[in-house]
Design an enzyme around this catalytic site. Structure first.
Site, short mmCIF file in Angstrom:
data_model
loop_
_atom_site.label_atom_id
_atom_site.label_comp_id
_atom_site.label_asym_id
_atom_site.label_seq_id
_atom_site.Cartn_x
_atom_site.Cartn_y
_atom_site.Cartn_z
N PRO A 97 0.83 -1.20 0.00
CA PRO A 97 0.00 0.00 0.00
C PRO A 97 0.87 1.26 0.00
CG PRO A 97 -0.71 -1.54 1.70
CD PRO A 97 0.55 -2.10 1.12
N GLY A 99 2.18 5.11 0.51
CA GLY A 99 2.14 6.17 1.52
C GLY A 99 1.51 5.74 2.82
N GLY A 103 6.94 1.30 3.77
CA GLY A 103 8.20 1.26 3.02
C GLY A 103 8.04 1.17 1.52
N SER A 104 6.87 1.57 0.98
CA SER A 104 6.72 1.41 -0.48
C SER A 104 7.75 2.25 -1.23
CB SER A 104 5.30 1.72 -0.95
OG SER A 104 5.05 3.09 -0.85
N SER A 105 8.02 3.48 -0.76
CA SER A 105 8.97 4.29 -1.53
C SER A 105 10.40 3.76 -1.37
CB SER A 105 8.85 5.78 -1.21
OG SER A 105 9.36 6.03 0.05
N ASP A 147 14.89 2.49 6.37
CA ASP A 147 13.92 1.78 5.54
C ASP A 147 14.59 1.11 4.34
OD1 ASP A 147 12.28 2.95 7.37
OD2 ASP A 147 10.96 3.94 5.95
C1 MEV Z 1 9.82 6.41 8.31
O1 MEV Z 1 9.43 5.12 7.83
C2 MEV Z 1 10.71 6.27 9.50
C3 MEV Z 1 11.21 7.59 10.12
O2 MEV Z 1 11.94 7.23 11.29
C4 MEV Z 1 12.08 8.36 9.17
C5 MEV Z 1 13.43 7.71 8.90
O3 MEV Z 1 13.90 6.86 9.64
O4 MEV Z 1 14.05 8.12 7.89
C6 MEV Z 1 10.03 8.45 10.57
#
Ligand code: MEV
Length: 313
Positions: A97, A99, A103-105, A147
């Site tokens: 899914p 956004g 972790g899709s991006s 990520d």
């Molecule tokens: C985003 O999936 C996780 C955050 O900790 C940002 C990051 O680690 O780059 C909010």
């Protein structure tokens, strides 16, 4: 010749946001993937096609002029082409899914980096990850790199941005149920919100960071001992810290309370403000949890940890 790669999505089990400030986080990749196919084309164009849209541009454009969520792919293709006399066509197919904090991006950046560079040469996982993080920075400049790292190597890992990752070899027997708020969020703006909190509340933030750091240490021990109930209690504690940072909202809190009342623990995963929460459970209880959320009209699914990470073929 086509070059194909797939990478998994992820869940941050503990430590989102704090990881941006150098605190250790615990993450795992999940069994939902993005697949990217790249091929060389005649004519010097970079074309990208996905369910969220299309982008067709000449090489060597300035990244800051591109206003498209597909620009990480353009960045990667432009870098890989260098001065070669070729175009590239890229197709993206995702089961993660969008956004939603799963972790899709990052999975797109990792699978994109692998598929695109492999059109030109052999490339190590370390280098694929390096390019993927650069590509992710075109849409989210303060990324901790967590990520993309878990999407590359898979499994469960501890990660801190100064020392990188360490795989956790124990295979815990818990199950995760993921519930989507379907509220859109932007990681960039949630990370900025936490920065604002940190600026205005230096001492409080520093105390919370110490608490989070200790919590992660405790969880690493509990994972080794397979103490699911106690891990769930730490999740609930971590959720309290995230609520103090201001990244929860009424809807997420409502979902979390449903999860917490019927499982070991529940918390936001990722940047918050919307996106997903996850619930820690075991096999016998996961159907019951899914039913509970479905009865409340939430989109939810149970997920398994992916141990494969990036796959090229
Ligand atoms: C985003 O999936 C996780 C955050 O900790 C940002 C990051 O680690 O780059 C909010």
């Amino acid at each position: 010749m086509k070059s194909k790669a797939s990478a998994p999505g992820k869940v941050i089990l503990f430590g989102e946001h704090f990881v941006v400030y150098g605190i250790k986080a615990i993450l795992c990749s999940i069994n939902k993937r993005v697949t990217v196919t790249a091929e060389k084309t005649n004519g010097k164009k970079i074309s990208i096609n996905s369910k969220i849209g299309k982008l067709v541009l000449e090489p060597n454009k300035s990244i800051s002029e591109i206003n498209s969520p597909l620009k990480p792919f353009y960045y990667l293709a432009n870098k890989a082409i260098k001065n070669e006399d070729t175009g590239i066509h890229i197709e993206i197919d995702s089961e993660i899914p969008l956004g939603a904090g799963l972790g899709s991006s990052s999975a797109c950046c990792v699978a994109g980096s692998a598929a695109i560079f492999k059109l030109f040469r052999d490339i190590s996982k370390e280098e694929i990850l390096e390019h993927a993080i650069e590509a992710e920075k075109t849409i989210f400049k303060n990324t901790s790199g967590a990520d993309c790292t878990v999407c590359t190597y898979g499994g469960i890992m501890e990660y801190d941005k100064n020392n990188g990752f360490k795989k956790i070899e124990d295979k815990p027997n818990f199950q995760l149920v993921i519930v989507n708020s379907n509220i859109e969020h932007s990681t960039q703006s949630m990370v900025s919100k936490v920065k604002e909190f940190e600026n205005k509340n230096k001492e409080k933030f520093s105390n919370l960071s110490d608490l989070e750091s200790q919590l992660v240490k405790d969880v690493l021990k509990l994972v080794k001992e397979n103490k699911t109930k106690e891990i769930g209690e730490k999740m609930n504690k971590n959720q309290e810290y995230l609520e103090i940072l201001g990244i929860s909202n009424n809807e997420l809190t409502k979902m979390i309370r449903i999860g917490q009342s019927s499982s070991f623990g529940a918390k936001i995963t990722g940047s918050g403000g919307g996106g997903c929460i996850f619930v820690l459970t075991n096999e016998s209880n996961s159907k019951n949890i899914l039913k509970k959320f479905k009865d409340n009209n939430y989109e939810c699914f149970s997920t398994k940890i992916d141990f494969k990470g990036l796959n090229t073929f």
